[in-house]
Design an enzyme around this catalytic site. Structure first.
Site, short mmCIF file in Angstrom:
data_model
loop_
_atom_site.label_atom_id
_atom_site.label_comp_id
_atom_site.label_asym_id
_atom_site.label_seq_id
_atom_site.Cartn_x
_atom_site.Cartn_y
_atom_site.Cartn_z
N ASN A 170 0.82 -1.22 0.00
CA ASN A 170 0.00 0.00 0.00
C ASN A 170 0.85 1.28 0.00
O ASN A 170 0.54 2.21 -0.72
CB ASN A 170 -1.05 -0.01 1.12
CG ASN A 170 -0.49 -0.18 2.50
OD1 ASN A 170 0.68 -0.50 2.68
ND2 ASN A 170 -1.33 0.02 3.51
N GLU A 268 4.13 -4.27 12.30
CA GLU A 268 3.09 -3.26 12.11
C GLU A 268 1.98 -3.94 11.32
O GLU A 268 2.17 -4.24 10.14
CB GLU A 268 3.64 -2.06 11.31
CG GLU A 268 4.82 -1.37 11.93
CD GLU A 268 4.44 -0.48 13.11
OE1 GLU A 268 3.26 -0.47 13.51
OE2 GLU A 268 5.33 0.20 13.63
N CYS A 302 -3.60 1.22 6.70
CA CYS A 302 -3.77 0.35 7.88
C CYS A 302 -4.56 1.03 9.00
O CYS A 302 -5.33 0.40 9.69
CB CYS A 302 -2.42 -0.09 8.39
SG CYS A 302 -1.30 1.28 8.61
N GLU A 480 7.57 2.12 15.16
CA GLU A 480 8.46 2.75 14.18
C GLU A 480 8.34 4.26 14.36
O GLU A 480 7.42 4.75 15.01
CB GLU A 480 8.05 2.34 12.76
CG GLU A 480 8.27 0.84 12.52
CD GLU A 480 7.97 0.39 11.10
OE1 GLU A 480 6.86 0.69 10.61
OE2 GLU A 480 8.83 -0.26 10.50
#
Ligand code: NAD
Length: 517
Positions: A170, A268, A302, A480
């Protein structure tokens, strides 16, 4: 020709198309099998890339280890490494248009979004990691001890060695950069496996790295199928850490594979984020913010706000305005700056999203807008789904519990704030949330009660490289971005230096009490 996952793999790809080899050890490496890169807006094959296998991952890990042991990068000064990362950021900016084109070829983002977000965010994020690298505290003094003998300790952070990065389709460039940039900044070597549908922009970055003076073998990019190249990277004994972004299902598998050699992992993963609207929220800002939060990039983000929790007494007012505003979203040519929304990434994803829309209808929710493939000849090719709004949704329906990854908003009415918080938290995910209110104090109190890694108040998709990003619960582990982002790519070493200089003062007699007998 073998169909593998969403991507066609062939032994003889169309020869007239641009072709992109792997980058291993600073060299371009081709493979017999090819990945076909499909433009999701029309379903046409527009390029091919080499398809790396487990064997190519092995070669890349060897090259990365050799480069690490050689020391040209791992033992360069932090300022030298930061300098290379900054040069990369400059070239990325200069070649923005070319990289945007490579990015959208496979993932179908609109040019407006890819320029402003997908690729536009990359240069400042790279600069941020370069700045962190230049001032990273690789060593700090520990306590000076008097007992049992005089000694001085220190705490050091060292690169892990070879880091593996596995990225999704994505945001192929940005989400891989969040791994390779901090890993490289502290001196590791990296093997990146991009998603098989979208490897082109990451391959271009590996070439830019070489051009900017990164030694060969430090940054290797091996596109390939997840179950083959990806799983080998996750289980490889020579890899010390895996940074992964993708679905929760594959994240579990990566964690399992990494456990074989007790690798560190940062995961993630997926989300089902709520937008909690309080009864005093401004209608117009909130509706536009919620649509931006849910429909950006056709909902393939997400942290998309896919569940709208609205007070029952304001439900109709919000639904009317949502339908009015979402009806203005224009789908069309992804290279036209006027286009608001593009297609979904693949036929498989289109089928999956349409399946969820059917399940919503079957479970008794009402389609207030959209609900299928848009009308018109151009939408018969490619993987299009209309912006879709469901009303009358209960939080136990599949469309409210499972990650759809498409432009589908579920409106859920609540009766009081405790119920709103309970619904917001009634999910296996915990990636993000938003709260909408005219009263910052009330909004902050709700934000405190939501179990999610990011909560945006009166906003959505605010990704700031100086703020950690990641998920609670099954949305992941580790973070992150943020000021501590480099820590995740280091090992910690405690060092003790004896300062007494005297044999007698040391406690060796605990063991050697008869030495003089
Ligand atoms: P995916 O899990 O199918 O694929 C992600 C990557 O994993 C790809 O490179 C793929 O090739 C690889 N892979 C697949 N099987 C593997 C295996 N067995 N071993 C090792 N690697 C394997 O996810 P996707 O469809 O590409 O991306 C969408 C998902 O990613 C969504 O669930 C979305 O929520 C999540 N996502 C999360 C974040 C975040 O920051 N939390 C960001 C973007 C996307």
């Amino acid at each position: 020709m073998t169909a593998t996952q969403d991507t066609e793999r062939s032994g003889a790809g169309p020869s007239a198309l641009p072709h992109h080899p792997l980058i291993i050890g600073g060299e371009k490496v081709d493979t017999d099998d090819k990945l076909e890169i499909i433009d999701p807006s029309n379903g046409e094959v527009v390029a091919t890339a080499a398809c790396g296998t487990a064997e190519h991952i092995d070669r890349a890990v060897e090259a990365a280890q050799r480069a690490f042991d050689g020391g040209d990068w791992s033992r360069a000064t932090p300022a030298e490494r930061a300098d290379v990362l900054r040069k990369m950021s400059t070239l990325l900016g200069e070649r923005l248009e070319d990289i945007v084109e490579l990015e959208i070829l496979g993932n179908g983002a609109t040019i407006r979004q890819a320029t402003g977000f997908h690729v536009g965010y990359c240069a400042p994020h790279l600069e941020y990691f370069a700045d962190l690298a230049a001032r990273y505290e690789f060593e700090r003094p520990g306590p000076r001890a008097q007992f049992p003998t005089l000694g001085q300790s220190s705490v050091r952070r060292e690169p892990i060695g070879v880091v593996g990065a596995i990225a999704p389709w994505n945001f192929p460039l940005l989400l891989s950069l969040w791994k390779w940039a901090p890993a490289l900044a502290v001196g590791n070597s990296v093997v990146l496996k991009p998603d098989e549908k979208t490897p082109l922009s990451a391959l271009a970055l590996a070439e830019i790295a070489l051009e900017c003076g990164m030694p060969p073998g430090v940054f290797n990019v091996v596109p390939g199928i997840g179950a083959d190249a990806g799983s080998r990277l996750a289980s490889h004994p020579g890899v010390g850490k895996i940074g992964f972004t993708g679905s929760t299902a594959v994240g579990r598998e990566v964690m399992r594979l990494a456990s074989g050699t007790v690798k560190a992992v940062t995961l993630e993963l997926g989300g089902k984020s709520p937008a909690v609207v309080l009864d005093d929220a401004d209608l117009e800002t909130t509706v536009d913010g919620v649509l931006y939060g849910c429909m950006l990039y056709s909902g393939q983000v997400c942290e998309s706000m896919t569940r709208l929790l609205v007070p029952r007494e304001r439900e109709q007012e919000f639904v009317d305005r949502l339908v009015e505003r979402a009806s203005t979203i224009q789908l069309g040519d992804t290279r036209d700056w006027e286009t608001d929304m593009g297609p979904l990434v693949s036929a498989k994803q289109q089928e999956r999203v349409l399946g969820y829309i059917e399940s919503g209808r079957a479970e008794g929710a009402t389609v207030a807008l959209g609900g299928g493939v848009p009308d018109g000849e151009r939408f018969t090719h490619g993987y299009w789904v209309e912006p879709t709004i469901f009303t009358g949704v209960r939080n136990d329906m599949r469309i409210a519990q499972e990650e759809i990854f498409g432009p589908v908003l579920s409106v859920i009415a609540y009766d009081d704030e405790d119920e709103a918080v309970a619904i917001a938290n009634d999910t296996e995910y915990g990636l993000a949330a938003s709260v909408w209110s005219a009263d910052n104090q009330r909004a902050l109190e709700i934000a405190d009660r939501i179990r999610a890694g990011s909560v945006w108040i009166n906003d959505a998709h605010q990704i700031n490289c100086a703020v950690p990003f990641g998920g609670y619960k099954q949305s992941g582990t580790g973070r992150e971005l943020g000021p501590d982002a480099l820590d995740a790519f280091t090992e910690v070493k405690g060092i003790h230096l004896d300062l007494s200089g005297s044999r007698d003062a040391r406690p060796y007699d605990v063991l050697l009490s008869h030495a003089g007998d």
